[in-house]
Motif scaffolding. Sequence first.
Motif, PDB file in Angstrom:
ATOM      1  N   VAL A  46       0.820  -1.208   0.000  1.00 23.25           N
ATOM      2  CA  VAL A  46       0.000   0.000   0.000  1.00 23.25           C
ATOM      3  C   VAL A  46       0.856   1.261   0.000  1.00 23.25           C
ATOM      4  O   VAL A  46       0.506   2.271  -0.621  1.00 23.25           O
ATOM      5  N   LYS A  47       2.007   1.202   0.654  1.00 25.21           N
ATOM      6  CA  LYS A  47       2.830   2.408   0.780  1.00 25.21           C
ATOM      7  C   LYS A  47       3.373   2.889  -0.572  1.00 25.21           C
ATOM      8  O   LYS A  47       3.861   4.007  -0.677  1.00 25.21           O
ATOM      9  N   GLU A  48       3.298   2.057  -1.627  1.00 24.65           N
ATOM     10  CA  GLU A  48       3.793   2.448  -2.946  1.00 24.65           C
ATOM     11  C   GLU A  48       2.700   2.998  -3.862  1.00 24.65           C
ATOM     12  O   GLU A  48       2.971   3.380  -4.994  1.00 24.65           O
ATOM     13  N   LEU A  49       1.461   3.051  -3.392  1.00 25.06           N
ATOM     14  CA  LEU A  49       0.344   3.400  -4.269  1.00 25.06           C
ATOM     15  C   LEU A  49       0.442   4.806  -4.845  1.00 25.06           C
ATOM     16  O   LEU A  49       0.034   5.044  -5.986  1.00 25.06           O
ATOM     17  N   ASP A  50       0.982   5.759  -4.071  1.00 23.57           N
ATOM     18  CA  ASP A  50       1.050   7.137  -4.557  1.00 23.57           C
ATOM     19  C   ASP A  50       1.877   7.250  -5.828  1.00 23.57           C
ATOM     20  O   ASP A  50       1.649   8.147  -6.645  1.00 23.57           O
ATOM     21  N   GLY A  51       2.849   6.367  -5.988  1.00 23.06           N
ATOM     22  CA  GLY A  51       3.681   6.412  -7.179  1.00 23.06           C
ATOM     23  C   GLY A  51       3.152   5.574  -8.322  1.00 23.06           C
ATOM     24  O   GLY A  51       3.728   5.582  -9.423  1.00 23.06           O
ATOM     25  N   LEU A  52       2.048   4.853  -8.094  1.00 19.80           N
ATOM     26  CA  LEU A  52       1.509   3.952  -9.101  1.00 19.80           C
ATOM     27  C   LEU A  52       0.168   4.397  -9.667  1.00 19.80           C
ATOM     28  O   LEU A  52      -0.156   4.091 -10.816  1.00 19.80           O
ATOM     29  N   LEU A  53      -0.619   5.094  -8.850  1.00 22.87           N
ATOM     30  CA  LEU A  53      -1.973   5.473  -9.257  1.00 22.87           C
ATOM     31  C   LEU A  53      -2.123   6.983  -9.245  1.00 22.87           C
ATOM     32  O   LEU A  53      -1.375   7.694  -8.569  1.00 22.87           O
ATOM     33  N   ILE A  54      -3.121   7.478  -9.970  1.00 24.02           N
ATOM     34  CA  ILE A  54      -3.432   8.895  -9.861  1.00 24.02           C
ATOM     35  C   ILE A  54      -3.954   9.166  -8.452  1.00 24.02           C
ATOM     36  O   ILE A  54      -4.423   8.258  -7.759  1.00 24.02           O
ATOM     37  N   VAL A  74     -15.790   2.153   5.573  1.00 25.87           N
ATOM     38  CA  VAL A  74     -15.432   3.564   5.442  1.00 25.87           C
ATOM     39  C   VAL A  74     -16.267   4.195   4.332  1.00 25.87           C
ATOM     40  O   VAL A  74     -16.417   3.619   3.248  1.00 25.87           O
ATOM     41  N   TYR A  75     -16.817   5.377   4.598  1.00 20.36           N
ATOM     42  CA  TYR A  75     -17.631   6.104   3.627  1.00 20.36           C
ATOM     43  C   TYR A  75     -16.873   7.359   3.214  1.00 20.36           C
ATOM     44  O   TYR A  75     -16.478   8.173   4.052  1.00 20.36           O
ATOM     45  N   LEU A  76     -16.669   7.510   1.902  1.00 19.79           N
ATOM     46  CA  LEU A  76     -15.907   8.626   1.376  1.00 19.79           C
ATOM     47  C   LEU A  76     -16.763   9.460   0.416  1.00 19.79           C
ATOM     48  O   LEU A  76     -17.825   9.027  -0.031  1.00 19.79           O
ATOM     49  N   GLU A  77     -16.265  10.646   0.114  1.00 20.09           N
ATOM     50  CA  GLU A  77     -16.833  11.479  -0.933  1.00 20.09           C
ATOM     51  C   GLU A  77     -15.677  12.045  -1.742  1.00 20.09           C
ATOM     52  O   GLU A  77     -14.818  12.746  -1.194  1.00 20.09           O
ATOM     53  N   HIS A  78     -15.623  11.684  -3.020  1.00 19.37           N
ATOM     54  CA  HIS A  78     -14.487  12.060  -3.865  1.00 19.37           C
ATOM     55  C   HIS A  78     -13.160  11.574  -3.271  1.00 19.37           C
ATOM     56  O   HIS A  78     -12.147  12.257  -3.364  1.00 19.37           O
ATOM     57  N   GLY A  79     -13.172  10.426  -2.637  1.00 16.05           N
ATOM     58  CA  GLY A  79     -11.941   9.880  -2.078  1.00 16.05           C
ATOM     59  C   GLY A  79     -11.526  10.492  -0.757  1.00 16.05           C
ATOM     60  O   GLY A  79     -10.498  10.141  -0.187  1.00 16.05           O
ATOM     61  N   GLN A  80     -12.320  11.398  -0.212  1.00 17.29           N
ATOM     62  CA  GLN A  80     -12.036  12.027   1.071  1.00 17.29           C
ATOM     63  C   GLN A  80     -13.030  11.527   2.105  1.00 17.29           C
ATOM     64  O   GLN A  80     -14.143  11.114   1.758  1.00 17.29           O
ATOM     65  N   THR A  81     -12.637  11.580   3.382  1.00 22.31           N
ATOM     66  CA  THR A  81     -13.533  11.137   4.448  1.00 22.31           C
ATOM     67  C   THR A  81     -14.859  11.885   4.378  1.00 22.31           C
ATOM     68  O   THR A  81     -14.883  13.115   4.249  1.00 22.31           O
TER      69      THR A  81
END
Length: 361
Positions: A46-54, A74-81
Motif C-alpha cells: 500500500v505504501k507504494e500506491l502514490d507512485g503507481l496510481l493517480i 469507510v464512507y468517502l466522498e471524492h476519495g475524502q472522508t
Amino acid sequence: MVDWAPFPKEGDKVLFVFGGGILDGELLKQIRFLDNELSAYEFHPVKELDGLLIERLARRVKAAAGARELGETVYLEHGQTAPAEWQRPRTSVDGRGQGGTFAEAGPESPGRRLDWKSMATDLRSRHDVSMDKATAYHDALGDHFAAHAETSPYNAYTDRPAMLRLAGDVSGVRILDVGCGAGHHAAELAARGARVIGIEGSATLLRHAYARVNGQAGLLLHDLEEPLGFAGDASFDGVVCALVYEHIRNRVQLLGEIRRVLRPGGWLLVSTTHPTADWRHFGGSYFSHDWRDLPIGDSELSIHYQRLSLETFLGELLAAGFVLEQLIEPRPTADLREIDEAAYDRLHQVPSFLAVKLRRP
C-alpha cells in the motif's frame, strides 16, 4: 469502502472496493486470463500506491486497505472522508446485525464495535513489509521463541502476567498489540473481552499468532520501523508493547505514531529487559547503549537488541508526550514455584524485566 463521486456530466457514481481475501501460492497458480485480457499484473504494498496510481484512486485504495485492517466500513466522498453524520452505526441488511455493527469512534465514544471475526486476521503473504532480520525473530528463531514463550519462566510466568495486571479490565477496550509475536498477549486480552489488533514484523511469528488467536483478534504483518499507516488518529484505547521496544531503532517515530493512534486518555504499556539484568550479564558500563546479540541457551540462535539505561528508557517515553502512571519490576507468579522452584527463587532475587503504564494526555 464506499465512495460517492458526484459527476454533473455523467451523473453521480458510487464506487465500492471490496476485500478479496488472501491469495496464497496455490491460489495464485490457478489464476488464468483469456488471451489479451491482461498483459501483466503485479502486487504492490500500500505504501507504494502514490507512485503507481493517480491521486484520487490512490486515496480510495489506501482508505479501503486501512478499513480492512481495522475491520471498519469507510464512507468517502471524492476519495475524502465523508461528513461526520455519515459515519453512524450501520447493521447488515437482514436487520440481525450479522456481519457486525460499525461506527466511527472518537474520545467521546471509546466503545466502538467492530466485526473482528470478519476482519483481516489472516497472515499476509507480503514479505516486503516484514522487518529486518537483525530486528525481528524470523524462521528458526521465530519458531523457537513461539514455543519458548508458551511456558518460559520469563514470558509465561513473569512478563505476561505483569502486563495483563497493568492492563486491568479490558472488556470492550480497543487494543493495539505492537510486536505481538506469537500472539500470547493478544489471545489473553481477547479472551478477557478486548478487541485486539496485533502487528508483527515476523511472518514466522505471525503464523503462530494466527493459530493461537483463532480468529478472535486481527493480525497484520507490519514493519515496526515504519509508520502505523493502517490506523487512523485516536483509533485505540490502549497499546501494548511487550518486550519489543529494545529491538526498535526508530523509537522516536514509533512512539509518535503510538501517541497519534491512541485516543486522549488512552494508555500505553511497555515492558523491556531490566537495565541491571543487562549490566550484570554483559558487564561494562551500566550506561552503555550498545547493540548486543544474546545467545539463546545451547542453540546457535541469538536475539539482537539495544541496551537501555533506566534514564534512557523513561526519558524517551516521557519526551514523546506520555505521562507515567505506574512502574513495576515484575516477579514470577506463585504458579512457577510448583513447576520450577529454582527459577522462581532466582527471579525473585534478581530483576529481569521492567514494565510501565503510561497515559496519553
